[in-house]
Motif scaffolding. Structure first.
Motif, PDB file in Angstrom:
ATOM      1  N   ALA A 114      62.667 160.862  89.821  1.00  0.00           N
ATOM      2  CA  ALA A 114      63.837 159.908  89.101  1.00  0.00           C
ATOM      3  C   ALA A 114      64.015 158.831  89.169  1.00  0.00           C
ATOM      4  O   ALA A 114      64.878 157.922  88.730  1.00  0.00           O
ATOM      5  CB  ALA A 114      64.703 160.590  89.878  1.00  0.00           C
ATOM      6  N   THR A 115      63.566 157.875  90.402  1.00  0.00           N
ATOM      7  CA  THR A 115      63.345 157.123  89.984  1.00  0.00           C
ATOM      8  C   THR A 115      62.423 155.914  88.873  1.00  0.00           C
ATOM      9  O   THR A 115      63.046 154.823  88.766  1.00  0.00           O
ATOM     10  CB  THR A 115      63.074 156.408  92.013  1.00  0.00           C
ATOM     11  N   LEU A 116      61.548 156.250  89.225  1.00  0.00           N
ATOM     12  CA  LEU A 116      60.511 156.107  87.935  1.00  0.00           C
ATOM     13  C   LEU A 116      61.732 155.971  86.193  1.00  0.00           C
ATOM     14  O   LEU A 116      61.216 155.362  85.906  1.00  0.00           O
ATOM     15  CB  LEU A 116      59.769 156.286  87.869  1.00  0.00           C
ATOM     16  N   ASP A 117      62.248 156.924  86.672  1.00  0.00           N
ATOM     17  CA  ASP A 117      62.578 157.773  85.069  1.00  0.00           C
ATOM     18  C   ASP A 117      64.148 156.168  85.134  1.00  0.00           C
ATOM     19  O   ASP A 117      64.490 155.082  84.204  1.00  0.00           O
ATOM     20  CB  ASP A 117      63.852 158.752  85.453  1.00  0.00           C
ATOM     21  N   TYR A 118      64.631 155.575  86.469  1.00  0.00           N
ATOM     22  CA  TYR A 118      65.879 154.735  86.105  1.00  0.00           C
ATOM     23  C   TYR A 118      65.281 153.204  85.635  1.00  0.00           C
ATOM     24  O   TYR A 118      64.949 153.129  85.052  1.00  0.00           O
ATOM     25  CB  TYR A 118      66.093 155.029  86.970  1.00  0.00           C
ATOM     26  N   ILE A 119      63.886 153.103  86.504  1.00  0.00           N
ATOM     27  CA  ILE A 119      63.123 152.082  86.194  1.00  0.00           C
ATOM     28  C   ILE A 119      63.208 151.805  84.858  1.00  0.00           C
ATOM     29  O   ILE A 119      62.814 150.822  84.163  1.00  0.00           O
ATOM     30  CB  ILE A 119      61.769 152.200  87.285  1.00  0.00           C
ATOM     31  N   GLN A 120      62.489 152.969  83.910  1.00  0.00           N
ATOM     32  CA  GLN A 120      61.070 152.788  82.793  1.00  0.00           C
ATOM     33  C   GLN A 120      62.688 152.498  81.719  1.00  0.00           C
ATOM     34  O   GLN A 120      62.118 152.580  80.796  1.00  0.00           O
ATOM     35  CB  GLN A 120      60.492 154.719  83.052  1.00  0.00           C
ATOM     36  N   ARG A 121      64.004 153.612  82.117  1.00  0.00           N
ATOM     37  CA  ARG A 121      64.772 153.409  81.325  1.00  0.00           C
ATOM     38  C   ARG A 121      65.797 152.709  80.906  1.00  0.00           C
ATOM     39  O   ARG A 121      66.152 152.347  80.216  1.00  0.00           O
ATOM     40  CB  ARG A 121      65.639 154.663  81.125  1.00  0.00           C
ATOM     41  N   SER A 122      65.859 151.306  82.372  1.00  0.00           N
ATOM     42  CA  SER A 122      67.163 150.804  82.536  1.00  0.00           C
ATOM     43  C   SER A 122      66.371 149.727  82.321  1.00  0.00           C
ATOM     44  O   SER A 122      66.917 148.434  82.062  1.00  0.00           O
ATOM     45  CB  SER A 122      67.735 150.943  83.483  1.00  0.00           C
ATOM     46  N   MET A 123      65.455 149.350  82.679  1.00  0.00           N
ATOM     47  CA  MET A 123      64.641 147.554  83.480  1.00  0.00           C
ATOM     48  C   MET A 123      63.783 146.899  83.046  1.00  0.00           C
ATOM     49  O   MET A 123      63.063 146.226  82.903  1.00  0.00           O
ATOM     50  CB  MET A 123      64.523 147.677  85.331  1.00  0.00           C
ATOM     51  N   ARG A 124      63.315 147.893  81.637  1.00  0.00           N
ATOM     52  CA  ARG A 124      62.768 147.700  80.579  1.00  0.00           C
ATOM     53  C   ARG A 124      62.162 145.185  80.385  1.00  0.00           C
ATOM     54  O   ARG A 124      63.573 145.162  79.820  1.00  0.00           O
ATOM     55  CB  ARG A 124      61.993 148.203  79.632  1.00  0.00           C
TER      56      ARG A 124
END
Length: 377
Positions: free
Chosen positions: A139-149
């Motif tokens: 879930a944390t990697l999901d957030y990084i890839q979704r919101s912090m590119r």
């Protein structure tokens, strides 16, 4: 040649540091782990807890449990339960820092802290088999890839984006994704690590020096801040690159050698042999101070070079290990240390930061892992 003190390392980990931090590094009133201790081993007046520190302590006790230190499992669970209960945010990110009582005082999504959440969850899963921990890593990697590119590759350092891209969080995200891949076997984590190593090769490292601060197009900042380099990271990346080669078989030849060459030439104090905190990009000494962690990374860098190339690391490893014992640990309670010295050898640290247990434990356990091979050289 000075010898590597294997027995002293083993004693420091299992007799001194782990028991001390398990007893004194826990916030008995509010839960979780304390941010720092005084040199007497008591809690300080520090009124916050960084999420990266909670995560690093979860790693440390999980690793200790895997090495057979029985209290490690319960200590890791204590930290894990606290982190999940207090730092997890509704949008899937994690707070940057908490108050002593556990409320979020800085809910900023910060790439550095999120990387260490993944790292902690990977080690928690590896040590305990707790599927919920692995779910948090996903879930944390999901957030990084979704919101912090970031528009030109990599990720923004925090939200909202201040326009400055940082090397250090990308290094630790690489480390975390490799740990998560090793724990889970899931290609997704390895794919992300590969992407980040590509960024290292194309943007972060210029063949001689490793940049720290960049503009949105990944050019180094055209300011004094853009010229500041950290020799400790020139030693830390080689270990991470070696883990990538170990896990994938994909060669990283040339990069560790070049990074360590800069660190050895410009990052070492000729008198004390301590690794400087910072230097200018032309190698000139910026301040001359040295924290404990920069020296742990020299240990890991040389061990990585040994595993990659067969080059004998014993002189450099022994030098840095003995420096830690003779300067940083000397005069402190067993399990504690003075975290920073100036160039003249005067102590600069008023407290003992819990964040550095991660650096010391990882470096020292790597020495012990390779003890049979190093002893046979």
């Amino acid at each position: 040649m000075t010898q590597i003190p294997f027995a002293a390392i083993r004693d420091w980990i299992f007799r001194d540091a782990l028991p001390f931090w398990a007893e004194h590094g826990v916030d008995r009133e509010h839960g979780g782990f304390l941010e720092e201790l005084s040199h007497s081993g008591a809690p300080t007046a520090c009124d916050f807890k960084r999420v990266r520190v909670q995560a690093r302590q979860i790693y440390g006790f999980s690793h200790a449990a895997m090495l057979g230190w029985a209290p490690g499992a319960a200590m890791a669970k204590l930290g894990y339960d606290y982190l999940v209960a207090h730092a997890r945010q509704p949008d899937g990110s994690w707070a940057k820092s908490l108050s002593r009582d556990g409320s979020a005082i800085d809910p900023t999504p910060d790439l550095y802290d999120l990387a260490f959440v993944i790292f902690a969850m990977a080690w928690r899963y590896r040590a305990s088999g707790d599927a919920e921990a692995l779910a948090h890593a996903y879930a944390t990697l999901d957030y990084i890839q979704r919101s912090m590119r970031a528009p030109n590759g990599g990720f923004v350092s925090k939200l909202p984006d201040d326009g400055v891209l940082l090397q250090n969080p990308h290094m630790h995200l690489t480390e975390a994704c490799l740990a998560a891949f090793e724990a889970s076997g899931d290609q997704r984590f390895l794919d992300q690590a590969r992407e980040l190593i590509g960024l290292f090769k194309s943007k972060l490292f210029d063949g001689v020096t490793l940049g720290e601060r960049f503009g949105p197009d990944w050019t180094r900042l055209d300011s004094e801040a853009g010229r500041v380099l950290e020799p400790g990271h020139h030693f830390e990346w080689p270990w991470i690159l070696a883990q990538h080669q170990r896990l994938t078989g994909e060669s990283v030849a040339g990069y560790p050698e070049a990074l360590i060459a800069f660190g050895e030439r410009f990052g070492l104090d000729e008198r004390s042999r301590a690794v400087f905190d910072t230097v200018w990009d032309d190698g000139a000494v910026l301040q001359g101070a040295s924290r404990a962690w920069t020296n742990t990374e020299r240990i890991k860098g040389w061990l990585a070079l040994y595993e990659l190339t067969g080059r004998d690391p014993r002189a450099q490893v022994a030098e840095s290990v003995n420096l830690l014992f003779d300067r940083y640990f000397a005069g402190s309670k067993p399990g504690l240390w003075v975290d920073r010295f100036d160039r003249d050898g005067a102590p600069m640290a008023e407290a003992v930061p819990a964040s550095i247990v991660y650096h010391l434990l990882l470096a020292f356990t790597e020495v012990l892992r390779l003890e049979p091979k190093l002893s046979a050289l």
